[in-house]
Design a protein around this motif. Structure first.
Motif, mmCIF file in Angstrom:
data_model
loop_
_atom_site.group_PDB
_atom_site.id
_atom_site.type_symbol
_atom_site.label_atom_id
_atom_site.label_comp_id
_atom_site.label_asym_id
_atom_site.label_seq_id
_atom_site.Cartn_x
_atom_site.Cartn_y
_atom_site.Cartn_z
ATOM 1 N N LEU A 1 -0.825 4.188 12.010
ATOM 2 C CA LEU A 1 0.568 3.985 11.618
ATOM 3 C C LEU A 1 1.238 2.916 12.482
ATOM 4 O O LEU A 1 1.992 2.076 11.980
ATOM 5 N N ARG A 2 0.927 2.914 13.768
ATOM 6 C CA ARG A 2 1.483 1.872 14.645
ATOM 7 C C ARG A 2 0.972 0.492 14.231
ATOM 8 O O ARG A 2 1.727 -0.487 14.246
ATOM 9 N N ALA A 3 -0.303 0.430 13.840
ATOM 10 C CA ALA A 3 -0.862 -0.845 13.391
ATOM 11 C C ALA A 3 -0.199 -1.314 12.096
ATOM 12 O O ALA A 3 0.106 -2.503 11.927
ATOM 13 N N ILE A 4 0.038 -0.376 11.196
ATOM 14 C CA ILE A 4 0.679 -0.713 9.916
ATOM 15 C C ILE A 4 2.067 -1.297 10.151
ATOM 16 O O ILE A 4 2.496 -2.232 9.471
ATOM 17 N N MET A 5 2.777 -0.758 11.152
ATOM 18 C CA MET A 5 4.136 -1.224 11.433
ATOM 19 C C MET A 5 4.171 -2.714 11.793
ATOM 20 O O MET A 5 5.196 -3.377 11.619
ATOM 21 N N ARG A 6 3.047 -3.247 12.260
ATOM 22 C CA ARG A 6 2.997 -4.661 12.633
ATOM 23 C C ARG A 6 2.514 -5.547 11.487
ATOM 24 O O ARG A 6 2.338 -6.748 11.664
ATOM 25 N N LEU A 7 2.274 -4.928 10.301
ATOM 26 C CA LEU A 7 1.714 -5.684 9.173
ATOM 27 C C LEU A 7 2.713 -5.880 8.049
ATOM 28 O O LEU A 7 2.328 -6.011 6.888
ATOM 29 N N ASP A 8 4.000 -5.901 8.392
ATOM 30 C CA ASP A 8 5.076 -6.186 7.436
ATOM 31 C C ASP A 8 5.029 -5.297 6.193
ATOM 32 O O ASP A 8 4.997 -5.777 5.067
ATOM 33 N N PRO A 9 5.033 -3.953 6.363
ATOM 34 C CA PRO A 9 4.995 -3.068 5.190
ATOM 35 C C PRO A 9 6.383 -2.853 4.588
ATOM 36 O O PRO A 9 7.405 -2.981 5.270
ATOM 37 N N ASP A 10 6.411 -2.541 3.301
ATOM 38 C CA ASP A 10 7.648 -2.089 2.646
ATOM 39 C C ASP A 10 7.610 -0.575 2.454
ATOM 40 O O ASP A 10 8.611 0.114 2.639
ATOM 41 N N VAL A 11 6.440 -0.085 2.041
ATOM 42 C CA VAL A 11 6.254 1.348 1.798
ATOM 43 C C VAL A 11 5.012 1.795 2.566
ATOM 44 O O VAL A 11 3.983 1.112 2.569
ATOM 45 N N ILE A 12 5.129 2.950 3.239
ATOM 46 C CA ILE A 12 4.012 3.486 4.026
ATOM 47 C C ILE A 12 3.713 4.903 3.556
ATOM 48 O O ILE A 12 4.618 5.735 3.450
ATOM 49 N N LEU A 13 2.436 5.166 3.257
ATOM 50 C CA LEU A 13 2.008 6.523 2.940
ATOM 51 C C LEU A 13 1.164 7.032 4.107
ATOM 52 O O LEU A 13 0.131 6.442 4.431
ATOM 53 N N VAL A 14 1.614 8.096 4.723
ATOM 54 C CA VAL A 14 0.872 8.736 5.812
ATOM 55 C C VAL A 14 0.256 10.007 5.245
ATOM 56 O O VAL A 14 0.980 10.925 4.847
ATOM 57 N N GLY A 15 -1.083 10.049 5.199
ATOM 58 C CA GLY A 15 -1.758 11.167 4.547
ATOM 59 C C GLY A 15 -1.293 12.525 5.018
ATOM 60 O O GLY A 15 -1.094 13.435 4.217
ATOM 61 N N GLU A 16 -1.088 12.678 6.327
ATOM 62 C CA GLU A 16 -0.642 13.972 6.849
ATOM 63 C C GLU A 16 -0.070 13.795 8.249
ATOM 64 O O GLU A 16 -0.616 13.035 9.057
ATOM 65 N N ILE A 17 1.027 14.478 8.517
ATOM 66 C CA ILE A 17 1.586 14.525 9.874
ATOM 67 C C ILE A 17 1.071 15.786 10.548
ATOM 68 O O ILE A 17 1.391 16.897 10.142
ATOM 69 N N ARG A 18 0.254 15.587 11.604
ATOM 70 C CA ARG A 18 -0.389 16.713 12.261
ATOM 71 C C ARG A 18 0.076 16.915 13.704
ATOM 72 O O ARG A 18 -0.151 17.969 14.285
ATOM 73 N N LEU B 1 13.366 4.991 9.993
ATOM 74 C CA LEU B 1 14.661 4.547 10.514
ATOM 75 C C LEU B 1 14.769 3.027 10.610
ATOM 76 O O LEU B 1 15.877 2.492 10.690
ATOM 77 N N THR B 2 13.609 2.336 10.616
ATOM 78 C CA THR B 2 13.647 0.873 10.781
ATOM 79 C C THR B 2 13.463 0.136 9.465
ATOM 80 O O THR B 2 12.989 -1.005 9.444
ATOM 81 N N GLY B 3 13.818 0.810 8.359
ATOM 82 C CA GLY B 3 13.883 0.102 7.086
ATOM 83 C C GLY B 3 12.669 0.232 6.191
ATOM 84 O O GLY B 3 12.480 -0.603 5.293
ATOM 85 N N HIS B 4 11.829 1.257 6.394
ATOM 86 C CA HIS B 4 10.660 1.447 5.545
ATOM 87 C C HIS B 4 10.777 2.760 4.773
ATOM 88 O O HIS B 4 11.389 3.716 5.256
ATOM 89 N N LEU B 5 10.184 2.779 3.590
ATOM 90 C CA LEU B 5 10.082 4.032 2.846
ATOM 91 C C LEU B 5 8.766 4.689 3.241
ATOM 92 O O LEU B 5 7.691 4.102 3.088
ATOM 93 N N VAL B 6 8.853 5.903 3.775
ATOM 94 C CA VAL B 6 7.674 6.614 4.273
ATOM 95 C C VAL B 6 7.458 7.868 3.430
ATOM 96 O O VAL B 6 8.353 8.701 3.295
ATOM 97 N N LEU B 7 6.257 7.995 2.863
ATOM 98 C CA LEU B 7 5.871 9.203 2.132
ATOM 99 C C LEU B 7 4.766 9.883 2.918
ATOM 100 O O LEU B 7 3.808 9.233 3.349
ATOM 101 N N THR B 8 4.885 11.189 3.098
ATOM 102 C CA THR B 8 3.893 11.882 3.910
ATOM 103 C C THR B 8 3.792 13.345 3.499
ATOM 104 O O THR B 8 4.644 13.857 2.759
ATOM 105 N N SER B 9 2.756 14.012 3.983
ATOM 106 C CA SER B 9 2.605 15.446 3.726
ATOM 107 C C SER B 9 2.661 16.212 5.047
ATOM 108 O O SER B 9 2.289 15.695 6.105
ATOM 109 N N VAL B 10 3.158 17.437 4.963
ATOM 110 C CA VAL B 10 3.308 18.315 6.129
ATOM 111 C C VAL B 10 2.896 19.718 5.698
ATOM 112 O O VAL B 10 3.171 20.133 4.572
ATOM 113 N N HIS B 11 2.242 20.447 6.573
ATOM 114 C CA HIS B 11 1.918 21.841 6.277
ATOM 115 C C HIS B 11 3.127 22.710 6.591
ATOM 116 O O HIS B 11 3.497 22.899 7.756
#
Length: 571
Positions: free
Chosen positions: A384-401, A414-424
């Motif tokens: 996810l940190r690497a993705i933040m440096r690759l100019d994303p508009d939308v980020i999907l994080v498979g799971e927050i663990r 908070l820094t202007g990206h749409l983030v979709l993720t799953s949580v248990h």
């Protein structure tokens, strides 16, 4: 033959089963493709199989058979090899003396009837199949479990280690390079191959290999429920586990430490991915394979079981310029499917959509997907940190663990990206509590999270055998408590060949969507409990998982019992 076709065409026209224009179109297609007119009519869906079967019956005086309900005799199946049934698209139904009754979609196929008569040395009586296609009935009837048992027994006679190597080790073989042909013919290889094939044919989502005291239990998870498939001798245990590990590029010498792997296997001409996990149990090493069928089309939101008004609310969230959308639920509740369906609706041509997943289950065009690889130090957090440096508009994080992934995802939102993720989490409000448990500050959550979707999967009543029946008292009481409507009868499946006599076929999602409001943010900032936040969301119009499920029971999609089994503890 021309006379027969003309008669059938006339029946179709006389019974108004097809228009003259559609019939002429079918004739042209048949001539250009050199296919039979009947096959073109079925392929182009110009006439339903049921109506075409009725027309055939009128024309030829041949009875019809509802394959979804007929009881197929095992001795009839044993007479006709599976490859013959598939090649000629026919299904043996029952044997009465010297007469073998066979279901066919094309009773004009005289060659197939002659071949079958010669092969079985029986008088062949043809009935016209309807309701269930012959191909589906073949998949249901020609099960591989008997052959699997025979192969495993054969392997047991030739030797093989037990669960913990208790059996005698076979003599050291002569070193000979195995050929592809000899490897594919090995009994244990054939056993694994048939188990994989049968799982895909049965629509299984997982395959369990579970060593017991004196047997190896094989179970498939179908529509969320485990079904015992076959019990194999323990002499087959180590060979099967070794074969699976070889296919998944895992360490075959390591038997006590848990391992993960994956492989791709071709089943009936299509590629299917299998994720493998192994672990030591009381009686030896067990393995579970997750089945990921690439040929299954990626589902859209309206196919998942979402109500139209919920789809509209969810669309507004995923079209937001930034913020975090969480999907919560237990393992196997369809979270990844919902995330993929949401991503597929976004404009990937004009936006940089990136994902970090474990594993990448479906591949998208114009979307950049990263696979978690712990050996290369690619985790959800580092990816996810690497993705933040690759100019994303939308980020999907498979799971927050973990806390690191949670905080990084919140910062991304908070820094202007749409983030979709799953949580248990157990429900929509519980996903918020889960973030706080991971150490994310409430003021960050209220600023970043714009919506929380919670879901479960319930089995759908089989549409081919559903009937209205009185409901058990507890189901009727809980339905009335949820909907305020008194009702004593609901749709239940009687059991048929479509659903393997279970009464259920397929699954549907039940959902609750909590959209962030000023009042909900205020409660979260005050540290309100999960129950208080959930209650406020309901006051603002959120339909709970339990209530959404009961609405589906009202529509006949599922049963109240299924909803109670999957969502009552949350409702």
């Amino acid at each position: 033959m021309a006379k027969v076709r003309k008669d059938l065409e006339q029946i179709l026209l006389d019974e108004k089963l097809i228009t003259p224009e559609k019939l002429e179109y079918a004739r042209q297609m048949a001539r250009s493709s050199r296919k039979k007119l009947v096959n073109v009519i079925l392929q182009e869906k110009l006439v339903s199989p049921e109506l075409l079967a009725s027309a055939y019956s009128l024309q030829m005086g041949i009875p019809i058979a509802d394959l979804s309900k007929v009881d197929i005799q095992p001795q009839a199946i044993a007479l006709v090899p599976e490859h013959v049934a598939r090649e000629h698209n026919l299904l043996p139904l029952y044997l009465d003396g010297d007469t073998l009754t066979v279901a066919m979609e094309d009773p004009e196929d005289i060659r197939a009837i002659d071949i079958l008569g010669t092969l079985t040395r029986k008088r062949i009586e043809v009935v016209i199949a309807y309701s269930m296609s012959v191909t589906e009935a073949i998949n249901s009837s020609y099960r591989l479990t008997t052959r699997i048992q025979q192969q495993a027994d054969l392997f047991g006679k030739t030797g093989g280690a037990g669960a913990r190597g208790g059996a005698k080790a076979p003599p050291k073989p002569e070193v000979v390079a195995p050929t592809e042909d000899t490897t594919s013919q090995a009994p244990i290889v054939q056993t694994v191959s048939m188990l994989l094939t049968q799982a895909v044919q049965d629509r299984g989502s997982d395959i369990h290999f579970e060593p017991q005291k004196d047997r190896l239990l094989v179970r498939y998870r179908i529509d969320g429920t485990l079904h015992e498939v076959v019990s194999l001798p323990m002499t087959a245990h180590q060979g099967i586990l070794t074969r699976i590990k070889v296919m998944a590029s895992m360490n075959i010498a390591e038997r006590r430490r848990p391992q993960d792997g994956q492989f791709t296997y071709t089943v009936n001409g299509r590629q299917v991915d299998f994720r493998v996990a192994t672990a030591e149990s009381n009686y030896g090493e067990m393995a579970v394979l997750r089945v990921l069928d690439r040929s299954l089309a990626l589902m859209q939101l309206n196919e998942l079981g979402m109500r139209p008004e919920l789809i509209e609310s969810h669309k507004k969230l995923i079209n937001a310029p930034f913020g975090m959308i969480m999907v919560s639920g237990p393992t196997g509740s369809g979270k990844t499917t919902s995330l993929y369906a949401s991503v597929s609706m976004l404009d990937s041509k004009h936006s940089n959509i990136m994902t970090i997943e474990d594993p990448v289950e479906y591949r998208f065009d114009n979307i950049n997907q990263i696979q978690v690889n712990r050996l290369a130090d690619i985790t959800f957090a580092s990816g996810l940190r690497a993705i933040m440096r690759l100019d994303p508009d939308v980020i999907l994080v498979g799971e927050i663990r973990d806390a690191e992934t949670a905080n990084t995802a919140v910062q991304a939102a908070l820094t202007g990206h749409l983030v979709l993720t799953s949580v248990h989490a157990n429900n929509a409000a519980g996903a918020i509590t889960r973030l706080m448990d991971m150490g994310v500050e409430p003021y960050l959550i209220t600023s970043a999270v714009i919506g929380s979707l919670s879901q479960r999967l319930v089995r759908k009543v089989c549409p081919h055998c559903k009937t209205l029946r009185p409901a058990p008292a507890n189901e009727a009481i809980l339905y009335e408590k949820s909907t305020g409507e008194k009702r004593t009868e609901f749709y239940y499946g009687q059991g048929c060949n479509y659903c393997s006599r279970t009464g259920f076929r397929g699954r549907s999602g039940i959902y609750e969507l909590m959209t962030m409001s000023d009042e909900l943010r205020r409660l979260i900032m005050k540290g309100a409990s999960n129950a208080t936040v959930q209650e406020q969301a309901v006051q603002e119009g959120m339909i709970t998982l339990f209530d959404d499920g009961m609405l589906k029971a009202k529509e006949g999609v599922t049963t109240p019992g299924e909803v109670i089994r999957n969502a009552f503890s949350i409702g």
